[in-house]
Design a protein around this motif. Sequence first.
Motif, mmCIF file in Angstrom:
data_model
loop_
_atom_site.group_PDB
_atom_site.id
_atom_site.type_symbol
_atom_site.label_atom_id
_atom_site.label_comp_id
_atom_site.label_asym_id
_atom_site.label_seq_id
_atom_site.Cartn_x
_atom_site.Cartn_y
_atom_site.Cartn_z
ATOM 1 N N TYR A 65 -17.617 -2.289 33.300
ATOM 2 C CA TYR A 65 -16.903 -3.283 32.980
ATOM 3 C C TYR A 65 -17.550 -3.975 32.283
ATOM 4 O O TYR A 65 -16.985 -4.680 31.108
ATOM 5 N N ILE A 77 -16.861 -2.168 28.811
ATOM 6 C CA ILE A 77 -15.408 -2.984 28.440
ATOM 7 C C ILE A 77 -15.304 -4.325 28.006
ATOM 8 O O ILE A 77 -14.689 -3.803 26.435
ATOM 9 N N PHE A 111 -14.140 -4.704 24.259
ATOM 10 C CA PHE A 111 -12.837 -5.244 22.939
ATOM 11 C C PHE A 111 -13.843 -7.113 22.527
ATOM 12 O O PHE A 111 -13.315 -7.100 21.358
ATOM 13 N N ARG A 118 0.092 -8.259 30.393
ATOM 14 C CA ARG A 118 0.866 -7.690 31.306
ATOM 15 C C ARG A 118 0.487 -6.460 31.965
ATOM 16 O O ARG A 118 0.818 -6.376 33.757
ATOM 17 N N TYR A 119 -0.192 -6.150 31.095
ATOM 18 C CA TYR A 119 -1.494 -4.628 32.595
ATOM 19 C C TYR A 119 -2.513 -5.591 33.106
ATOM 20 O O TYR A 119 -2.060 -4.957 34.309
ATOM 21 N N LEU A 170 -0.084 -6.676 36.358
ATOM 22 C CA LEU A 170 0.420 -5.511 36.823
ATOM 23 C C LEU A 170 -0.618 -5.275 37.999
ATOM 24 O O LEU A 170 -0.964 -4.972 39.468
ATOM 25 N N VAL A 203 -10.590 -7.872 35.145
ATOM 26 C CA VAL A 203 -11.864 -6.567 34.525
ATOM 27 C C VAL A 203 -10.268 -6.648 33.220
ATOM 28 O O VAL A 203 -10.908 -6.654 32.040
ATOM 29 N N TYR A 204 -9.651 -5.993 33.592
ATOM 30 C CA TYR A 204 -8.309 -5.436 32.393
ATOM 31 C C TYR A 204 -8.201 -6.572 31.137
ATOM 32 O O TYR A 204 -7.585 -6.798 29.977
ATOM 33 N N MET A 256 -8.960 -6.382 27.690
ATOM 34 C CA MET A 256 -8.096 -6.067 26.101
ATOM 35 C C MET A 256 -7.520 -7.240 25.786
ATOM 36 O O MET A 256 -7.587 -7.498 24.582
#
Lengths: 169, 427
Positions: free
Chosen positions: A51, A54, A58, A108-109, A112, A128-129, A132
Amino acid sequence: MIQRLDAWLLRCNRAAVVAMLAAMALMVFANVVLRFTTDHSIFWVEEVSRYLMIWLTFIGAGPVLRYGGHIGIDTLQERYPRHGPWFRGLILALLVPFFAFMVWIGVRYAMLTWGQTTPVMEIPVGAVYLAMPIGFALLLAHLLLMAAPYVRTKTFVQDDGFDPEAVKL
Amino acid sequence: MIAVLFIGCVVLLALGVPVAFSLGGAALAAMVAGHLPVIALPKYMFSGIDVFALMAVPFFILTAELMTGGSLSEVLLRFASQFVGRFRGGLGHTNILTLTFFSGISGSALADAAGPGAIMIRMMKKDGYHAEYAAALTAAVSILGPIIPPSISMIIYALAYPDINLVGLMIAGVVPGIVIAIAMAIINHYVSMRRNYRGVEETLTLRDYLRNTWRALPALVLPVLILGGIASGAFTPTEASVVAVFYALFAGRVVYRTLTWSMLPSILARSAFMSAAVLIIVAMSAVFAWVLTVSRVPQDLTALIVGWQLSPLAFLLAVNVLLLAFGIFIEPLPGIVVLVPILAPIAHALGINDLQFGIIVIVNLTMGMITPPVGGLLFVTSVVAKVPLTRMVKDLWPFMWAQIGVLALLSLVPGLCTWLPASFGFR
């Protein structure tokens, strides 16, 4: 005012990626040492270091843009140097909406996937996401801050020793 | 949808949009055109880089940066010089041998050229070599960086074509790397004869040999540690890469004492930025590859080309020509992420060994870095040597022909790539 804010942003951004890379190296190395000496390993290292990578990707992309370190093909621009500002203006006009879209879809992701948790740490996957949308918001900020000198004369920020050419493998 | 993907990508790249965003933008446009749900874009972007094996990329970058920060280059150089320095063109041979060693530590060609390569260029100039020749030789030999393991290109290749074994691919690079080094040495020998580049005149006693070797030993351990550790199965490539980081730190700080703690933040920052630039391309290319797969391009193209009943050799010839042409305009990394998912399955279906094909692709695309106009290696060496790029080209030709010869050899003799990995059990 903007200049001071800009310098502060770059410095924080740089410190963040340094910390993340150092943390990744330390924890993965600790795990290798443990595996060889005690036959055990820290169970969360694999997940956390992935993570971190990631986030590094970004968060690091913005400053790389500032330094002119993203690989691109400049053959056409160099062939027609007089039309350079026109080319770079067009690139800017394409990248701004693209980055903005990526922030939106990233948020949005993350929303979600917020309900799911990661297998080991059991933190929300969406957290984690978030890397982005935050990364692309930074990209957008850096892009706007560099816009004028970039479009006019293709000038990038210099960093001590970071050679943008060095990214090409 | 496919037309939007390819035309979009080519137009964006030609405009000068960074490769990462050209791939992502074209994929997005194609998804919209093909009525695919755009939420798949972040999904595949993350799945592209949420891979533990990919962590070897930042770690190998960091290792090379730490090693260049230490005085490793001089030590390796003196070690290499004692074997080949006295021959005609001795400094040229020293350059070749030093960079070959360093390629066993670094995973990229630029690290070779900007690190030990830069030092060698200055030394060769001082010793009476033409600056153009010193720059051309260094650029040509630097392509060994991603061919001799460790190799960032190979890590990305294994991601783009998951059927290949990364460890096998790394071992497969050793013999071709040595063959290229020998070919470069032959060219250096002939050029040095014609232009009368002399050898290094120094008489070395046994004591000197022992001292030079002893000094170089801590640096020479690293390639053995990396390759040996990976090949024997003691380490995964990722583990080997992080062990290499701390070994390089130890060697630079404790053994050679040229690395100071105050240098660390900027070394880390540099490595982190380089890693981010590589990984963002990997993330975006995962989306690009997904759109390709959804539209069945690799599958259909494989069926079509297999239907032609080409001989493997004819296909390899076509790939070599295609990739050399591609390499002139595109850097190795984007070349791998875009072309490998399409080409590697075709090669496999035609019965070409995966490892042999992988090495041929990587050698080809890396050679693109020494072909003007966008040869990344040429920029670096011409700046160091202070000669305009255009004047280097004449001295570069013999090396490029030799490398094309090696490519032909690699295509004709699969054993060069497959024998060593096969003896470790990788096929």
